[in-house]
Design a protein around this motif. Structure first.
Motif, PDB file in Angstrom:
ATOM      1  N   UNK A 306       4.860   6.150  -2.172  1.00  0.00           N
ATOM      2  CA  UNK A 306       4.038   7.309  -2.062  1.00  0.00           C
ATOM      3  C   UNK A 306       2.857   6.982  -2.683  1.00  0.00           C
ATOM      4  N   UNK A 307       2.814   6.671  -3.811  1.00  0.00           N
ATOM      5  CA  UNK A 307       1.375   6.295  -4.528  1.00  0.00           C
ATOM      6  C   UNK A 307       0.602   5.205  -3.997  1.00  0.00           C
ATOM      7  N   UNK A 308       1.353   4.116  -3.347  1.00  0.00           N
ATOM      8  CA  UNK A 308       0.688   3.260  -2.559  1.00  0.00           C
ATOM      9  C   UNK A 308      -0.241   3.712  -1.328  1.00  0.00           C
ATOM     10  N   UNK A 309       0.756   4.633  -0.662  1.00  0.00           N
ATOM     11  CA  UNK A 309       0.167   5.190   0.372  1.00  0.00           C
ATOM     12  C   UNK A 309      -0.937   6.131   0.453  1.00  0.00           C
ATOM     13  N   UNK A 310      -0.635   7.375  -0.436  1.00  0.00           N
ATOM     14  CA  UNK A 310      -1.750   8.042  -0.645  1.00  0.00           C
ATOM     15  C   UNK A 310      -2.915   7.451  -1.326  1.00  0.00           C
ATOM     16  N   UNK A 311      -2.870   6.526  -2.176  1.00  0.00           N
ATOM     17  CA  UNK A 311      -4.207   6.002  -2.977  1.00  0.00           C
ATOM     18  C   UNK A 311      -4.797   5.153  -1.990  1.00  0.00           C
ATOM     19  N   UNK A 312      -4.205   4.183  -0.959  1.00  0.00           N
ATOM     20  CA  UNK A 312      -4.777   3.491   0.038  1.00  0.00           C
ATOM     21  C   UNK A 312      -5.392   4.344   1.272  1.00  0.00           C
ATOM     22  N   UNK A 313      -4.645   5.406   1.544  1.00  0.00           N
ATOM     23  CA  UNK A 313      -5.312   6.370   2.543  1.00  0.00           C
ATOM     24  C   UNK A 313      -6.462   7.027   2.107  1.00  0.00           C
ATOM     25  N   UNK A 314      -6.554   7.560   0.763  1.00  0.00           N
ATOM     26  CA  UNK A 314      -7.661   8.163  -0.159  1.00  0.00           C
ATOM     27  C   UNK A 314      -8.777   6.916   0.140  1.00  0.00           C
ATOM     28  N   UNK A 315      -8.423   5.862  -0.428  1.00  0.00           N
ATOM     29  CA  UNK A 315      -9.588   4.867  -0.327  1.00  0.00           C
ATOM     30  C   UNK A 315     -10.359   4.472   0.986  1.00  0.00           C
ATOM     31  N   UNK A 316      -9.509   4.408   1.959  1.00  0.00           N
ATOM     32  CA  UNK A 316     -10.058   4.017   3.358  1.00  0.00           C
ATOM     33  C   UNK A 316     -10.807   5.438   3.858  1.00  0.00           C
ATOM     34  N   UNK A 317     -10.530   6.468   3.178  1.00  0.00           N
ATOM     35  CA  UNK A 317     -11.456   7.756   3.644  1.00  0.00           C
ATOM     36  C   UNK A 317     -12.886   7.827   2.941  1.00  0.00           C
TER      37      UNK A 317
END
Length: 420
Positions: A306-317
């Motif tokens: 969950x941390x990985x996915x939310x962090x990477x999604x925020x980063x790409x955005x």
């Protein structure tokens, strides 16, 4: 001389300054000869002249420290052995995301689903080192050197930087506590800092009068010949060139309040500063799940995913106008065993999955030469794709660098997950 605690001392401000500078370590880590490390505040800079320039491509390497279980992140539901080997921790096919005939994504990776559906996120499975290595630190060193048998202490990212005609400490940047990872270590100049604010001259703060600290350092070092003077001048140049990053918006509130979220927010801010940083490294720890990896209802895997996915999604955005430059690769030092243990965990294994996102990626699928899982004594996912082939395809397609230079003695196998 003694003084009463109730009577303010006339030099109190001076003592406060001294204590503040001491805490920041003004003298921790002096410069030695070329190739040594210079510490400026909390930022680490390797000696070389600074030349800030916009980067045409940016690579972000995210290491999942502790050996992440790729069979949980990218689940081979089409292999019947997966469910035999993991009667309690396996994820049912109907719970998986973006499932095809063989693979599906862990449900907690849902924040990444828009990237997957847009063809900007791919997975490469059954990847890893050419031979099993179940020692965390030995495997990390081997993965990051990417030059088996060599006694030269230089990582593959440092060689990638060296393939560029430009030489600047700003080309490579590690987000961390000051010690660069093995992938960035080497002859070429790099920087390391825990945050944007750490890139500064120690003591150059409210106590400095009219840039007195900077003026004193320039007076001391500007005319000094040889490697020592060159090192100090390159440090000053790198700090000056870094200023646009400090002016870039801090969007960290859009990220998870975790170490990874904070680190990727810093990475995005550096990239948006557009000061010529080409490669950045960041870590996510706590993937060594010998116990309590858990299920979809509880455990460490669901939390980390969950941390990985939310962090990477925020980063790409968060990349803004720099989005078209940035490629992210996610890897770990090795995978975990196929068969679950008694404590709802998994012991050290071999093969693993890698994730690639962003610029140049032909995503929305899993790339794999699948070897099939077994229940034999080793019960490891075999490696059919050397991890260097994944990295080499990114290096050649995004940077135009010679893979023979970055990965000496290695001939990569084409995988086709990057545009040419």
């Amino acid at each position: 001389m003694s003084s009463s605690p109730s009577t303010p001392r006339p030099d109190a401000a001076c003592c406060d300054e001294f204590r503040a500078v001491s805490r920041r370590g003004l003298f921790t880590g002096a410069i030695a000869v070329a190739g040594a490390t210079t510490i400026v505040g909390s930022a680490v800079v390797t000696a070389a002249p600074a030349m800030a320039a916009s980067a045409s491509s940016v690579l972000v390497v995210l290491s999942l420290r502790g050996a992440a279980d790729g069979l949980s992140l990218v689940v081979p539901h089409g292999d019947p052995v997966y469910y035999q080997a993991r009667p309690r921790i396996a994820i049912a096919k109907d719970q998986l995301l973006a499932a095809d005939a063989m693979f599906g994504l862990h449900p907690k990776l849902e924040p990444l689903l828009p990237l997957w559906n847009a063809g900007k996120l791919a997975a490469v499975h059954a990847t890893g080192l050419p031979a099993p290595n179940r020692s965390h630190f030995a495997a990390m060193e081997e993965v990051e050197d990417a030059n088996p048998g060599s006694t030269t202490r230089q990582g593959w990212l440092n060689r990638l930087i060296g393939a560029d005609t430009r030489t600047s400490p700003l080309q490579g940047f590690s987000i961390g506590g000051g010690v660069v990872p093995g992938s960035l270590f080497g002859d070429e100049p790099v920087m390391s800092a825990g945050s944007v604010q750490d890139v500064r001259i120690s003591g150059d703060d409210k106590w400095a009068v009219k840039d007195g600290r900077k003026r004193s350092l320039h007076t001391m070092w500007d005319a000094v010949p040889g490697p020592l003077g060159k090192a100090m001048r390159s440090t000053f140049g790198a700090l000056n060139d870094f200023q646009p990053v400090k002016s870039a918006a801090d969007n960290s509130t859009a990220y998870p309040d975790t170490d990874l979220g904070h680190s990727l927010a810093t990475v995005a801010r550096i990239v948006r500063g557009d000061v010529g940083v080409e490669v950045l490294t960041v870590d996510q720890g706590d993937w060594d799940m010998h116990s309590d990896l858990g299920t979809l209802a509880w455990g460490q895997m669901r939390q980390n995913a969950d941390d990985l996915a939310r962090s990477v999604a925020a980063f790409m955005a968060d990349l803004g106008t720099q989005t078209s430059k940035v490629t992210l690769v996610v890897l770990s030092e090795f995978g975990r065993r196929t068969v679950e243990n008694a404590n709802y965990g998994l012991d050290h294994g071999f093969g693993n999955a890698m994730l690639v996102a962003g610029a140049g990626v032909k995503g929305g699928k899993v790339y794999a030469n699948w070897p099939g899982l077994t229940l034999d004594d080793d019960a490891d996912l075999l490696v059919t794709t050397d991890y260097r082939s994944v990295l080499a395809e990114i290096v050649s397609s995004r940077f135009g660098a010679s893979t023979a230079t970055v990965f000496p003695g290695f001939t990569p196998s084409p995988l086709g997950f990057m545009t040419t």
